[in-house]
Structures are given as C-alpha cells and as structure tokens.
Design a protein around this motif. Structure first.
Motif, PDB file in Angstrom:
ATOM      1  N   ALA A  94      69.867  23.441  39.974  1.00  0.00           N
ATOM      2  CA  ALA A  94      70.907  22.959  40.881  1.00  0.00           C
ATOM      3  C   ALA A  94      70.355  22.787  42.294  1.00  0.00           C
ATOM      4  O   ALA A  94      70.624  21.780  42.969  1.00  0.00           O
ATOM      5  CB  ALA A  94      72.093  23.921  40.885  1.00  0.00           C
ATOM      6  N   THR A  98      69.460  19.199  44.993  1.00  0.00           N
ATOM      7  CA  THR A  98      70.295  19.132  46.194  1.00  0.00           C
ATOM      8  C   THR A  98      69.417  18.893  47.424  1.00  0.00           C
ATOM      9  O   THR A  98      68.531  19.704  47.730  1.00  0.00           O
ATOM     10  CB  THR A  98      71.089  20.441  46.371  1.00  0.00           C
ATOM     11  OG1 THR A  98      71.926  20.644  45.219  1.00  0.00           O
ATOM     12  CG2 THR A  98      71.943  20.392  47.627  1.00  0.00           C
ATOM     13  N   TYR A  99      69.642  17.765  48.120  1.00  0.00           N
ATOM     14  CA  TYR A  99      68.870  17.471  49.329  1.00  0.00           C
ATOM     15  C   TYR A  99      69.590  16.403  50.142  1.00  0.00           C
ATOM     16  O   TYR A  99      70.522  15.746  49.658  1.00  0.00           O
ATOM     17  CB  TYR A  99      67.444  16.996  48.964  1.00  0.00           C
ATOM     18  CG  TYR A  99      67.390  15.932  47.904  1.00  0.00           C
ATOM     19  CD1 TYR A  99      67.606  14.587  48.217  1.00  0.00           C
ATOM     20  CD2 TYR A  99      67.121  16.265  46.582  1.00  0.00           C
ATOM     21  CE1 TYR A  99      67.553  13.607  47.241  1.00  0.00           C
ATOM     22  CE2 TYR A  99      67.082  15.295  45.596  1.00  0.00           C
ATOM     23  CZ  TYR A  99      67.295  13.968  45.924  1.00  0.00           C
ATOM     24  OH  TYR A  99      67.267  12.995  44.956  1.00  0.00           O
ATOM     25  N   ARG A 100      69.139  16.234  51.377  1.00  0.00           N
ATOM     26  CA  ARG A 100      69.707  15.219  52.275  1.00  0.00           C
ATOM     27  C   ARG A 100      68.573  14.426  52.940  1.00  0.00           C
ATOM     28  O   ARG A 100      67.480  14.964  53.159  1.00  0.00           O
ATOM     29  CB  ARG A 100      70.540  15.881  53.376  1.00  0.00           C
ATOM     30  CG  ARG A 100      71.782  16.603  52.898  1.00  0.00           C
ATOM     31  CD  ARG A 100      72.526  17.201  54.094  1.00  0.00           C
ATOM     32  NE  ARG A 100      72.833  16.167  55.082  1.00  0.00           N
ATOM     33  CZ  ARG A 100      73.935  15.408  55.053  1.00  0.00           C
ATOM     34  NH1 ARG A 100      74.828  15.580  54.089  1.00  0.00           N
ATOM     35  NH2 ARG A 100      74.140  14.476  55.974  1.00  0.00           N
ATOM     36  N   TYR A 108      63.896  21.952  52.771  1.00  0.00           N
ATOM     37  CA  TYR A 108      64.123  21.847  51.329  1.00  0.00           C
ATOM     38  C   TYR A 108      63.174  22.771  50.566  1.00  0.00           C
ATOM     39  O   TYR A 108      63.604  23.511  49.660  1.00  0.00           O
ATOM     40  CB  TYR A 108      63.924  20.395  50.903  1.00  0.00           C
ATOM     41  CG  TYR A 108      63.973  20.152  49.412  1.00  0.00           C
ATOM     42  CD1 TYR A 108      65.175  20.152  48.722  1.00  0.00           C
ATOM     43  CD2 TYR A 108      62.795  19.913  48.698  1.00  0.00           C
ATOM     44  CE1 TYR A 108      65.217  19.918  47.354  1.00  0.00           C
ATOM     45  CE2 TYR A 108      62.824  19.683  47.335  1.00  0.00           C
ATOM     46  CZ  TYR A 108      64.032  19.687  46.668  1.00  0.00           C
ATOM     47  OH  TYR A 108      64.065  19.456  45.303  1.00  0.00           O
ATOM     48  N   GLN A 145      73.838  16.090  45.617  1.00  0.00           N
ATOM     49  CA  GLN A 145      74.368  17.425  45.350  1.00  0.00           C
ATOM     50  C   GLN A 145      74.121  17.748  43.886  1.00  0.00           C
ATOM     51  O   GLN A 145      74.611  17.047  42.994  1.00  0.00           O
ATOM     52  CB  GLN A 145      75.868  17.491  45.650  1.00  0.00           C
ATOM     53  CG  GLN A 145      76.509  18.843  45.365  1.00  0.00           C
ATOM     54  CD  GLN A 145      75.953  19.942  46.256  1.00  0.00           C
ATOM     55  OE1 GLN A 145      75.858  19.777  47.479  1.00  0.00           O
ATOM     56  NE2 GLN A 145      75.563  21.059  45.654  1.00  0.00           N
ATOM     57  N   GLY A 146      73.342  18.779  43.642  1.00  0.00           N
ATOM     58  CA  GLY A 146      72.968  19.113  42.280  1.00  0.00           C
ATOM     59  C   GLY A 146      73.810  20.219  41.663  1.00  0.00           C
ATOM     60  O   GLY A 146      74.308  21.108  42.360  1.00  0.00           O
ATOM     61  N   SER A 147      73.942  20.181  40.356  1.00  0.00           N
ATOM     62  CA  SER A 147      74.540  21.259  39.566  1.00  0.00           C
ATOM     63  C   SER A 147      73.751  21.342  38.266  1.00  0.00           C
ATOM     64  O   SER A 147      72.928  20.463  37.971  1.00  0.00           O
ATOM     65  CB  SER A 147      76.027  21.002  39.295  1.00  0.00           C
ATOM     66  OG  SER A 147      76.198  19.795  38.578  1.00  0.00           O
ATOM     67  N   GLN A 169      73.222  15.276  39.170  1.00  0.00           N
ATOM     68  CA  GLN A 169      73.265  14.945  40.594  1.00  0.00           C
ATOM     69  C   GLN A 169      74.400  13.979  40.890  1.00  0.00           C
ATOM     70  O   GLN A 169      74.571  12.989  40.180  1.00  0.00           O
ATOM     71  CB  GLN A 169      71.948  14.302  41.042  1.00  0.00           C
ATOM     72  CG  GLN A 169      70.814  15.242  41.320  1.00  0.00           C
ATOM     73  CD  GLN A 169      69.611  14.489  41.852  1.00  0.00           C
ATOM     74  OE1 GLN A 169      69.209  13.465  41.292  1.00  0.00           O
ATOM     75  NE2 GLN A 169      69.045  14.972  42.942  1.00  0.00           N
TER      76      GLN A 169
END
Length: 212
Positions: A94, A98-100, A108, A145-147, A169
């Motif tokens: 997850a 998740t990153y921007r 990160y 956004q990861g799960s 994602q």
C-alpha cells in the motif's frame, strides 16, 4: 545415708564441676541449638529455584483433531510472527503505491525505509530518484493512493514467507482519474531481531523463497 568428711568433700567437688560444665554449655552453645530458633541452612546446599518453562512437545504426536488442530506447531513461524509478516507485506505494498508528483523522492524513500532491509532500501531510493520518472509525474501532476489485499501464501521457508499481495492504485493525473491493479510476490524475512521486506517482484515473475 551417712557420709564422712572426705566423702562429703568429694561429692561437693563433683557438684561444682557438673554445675560449671552446665554453665559453660549454656554460655557458648550455638544460637541454632536454642529452643524455638530455626536452624540455618547449610551454606553448601543451594536452594531450588522456580521451575523453568516447559518445552513444547516436538511436532504433533496425538491423533489429529480437526477442531483443535494447531498448524503453527508445524511451522517455523508462530502465530504472532506470521500475523506480523502478513501485516508488513500488506502495508508495504500500500505504501509503495502511494506517492505525489510534488514530494521529494527522498520523502517517498524514507516512508518505505521502515518496511525493508538496507539493501532493498537503497534500491528503492535509486528507483524513486529516476529523472525521467520524476519529470513525467511532475508534468502530469500524478497523485497515487495505494491499498493492498493479501491473496495467498506462496512459500514458507525457515527464515522467510512469500505472500501474494494485490496492490490497487487510485491515480489522479490533473483532472483525470483511473485505477490500476498489480499483483506482487513479497518476501518477508527475519532480519536480526525483526521482520523486514527482503524483496518483491511482480507475482508472475516469481522469486526464491528462503533468504538463509
């Protein structure tokens, strides 16, 4: 009984000697010999300590009862370790997804560093700082956004467990939104006194199980 003078002197002397001996005994007798005082334990006799924990029996010797079968008796990881390894694999996938676009690659990589071994941490830091990848994400203003979901246990070795984990994602690129799913083989291994992500790859590539 009539005693003459000589006999009386002998009797008196004997009584004096007897009374003197009794007085010396009462004066110098050891304290532990006094009535009512507990006797000291001999210094050479050790006291017995509390019994140690009983060792679990090797394997399962009794007939297997399906309702009470404890599979962890046969595995190199106990229930708590197994659950911790599964949780680690799920949270790592997850976090990996998740990153921007507007965060530094070091941020990160630091976020992932608590999950992984030192070697994998260095690899992830290099990947996150790839110039072309950073430029593409900044240009498209990518926010992901990861799960993750745990799907299966692929392999159990003496020092590692490989989980199959699906990462999902939700990706935003400017005003466009999409989703992406990838399945990974994630190896969780003992690393010193803790569990760490040792390696991970796409599930269809596969990887060796035990890390030693």
């Amino acid at each position: 009984m009539n005693l003459n003078d000589r006999q009386r002197r002998f009797l008196f002397g004997g009584l004096v000697v007897l009374l003197t001996a009794i007085g010396l005994y009462l004066t110098f007798a050891a304290p532990e010999d006094e009535p009512g005082r507990p006797k000291a334990r001999p210094s050479g006799t050790p006291t017995a300590g509390p019994p140690g924990p009983a060792s679990p029996p090797p394997g399962i010797q009794n007939p297997v009862n399906p309702g009470q079968f404890d599979i962890y008796r046969l595995l190199p990881f106990n229930r708590e370790e197994f659950a911790a390894a599964a949780d680690l694999a799920q949270r790592f996938v997850a976090a990996y997804g998740t990153y921007r676009f507007d965060e530094a690659p070091e941020t990160y990589a630091t976020r992932l560093s608590g999950f992984v071994t030192d070697d994998l941490k260095a690899q992830l830091a290099r990947d996150a700082a790839t110039p072309g990848l950073l430029e593409e994400r900044r240009q498209d203003q990518v926010v992901a956004q990861g799960s993750a979901s745990l799907d299966q246990v692929r392999t159990i070795e003496n020092n590692s467990i490989i989980f199959l984990v699906t990462g999902t994602q939700r990706v935003s690129e400017g005003t466009t939104e999409s989703s992406d799913r990838k399945r990974y083989a994630v190896t969780v291994a003992r690393d010193g006194g803790s569990l760490k992500i040792y390696s991970f790859e796409p599930a269809d590539v596969g990887q060796a199980g035990d890390t030693g």
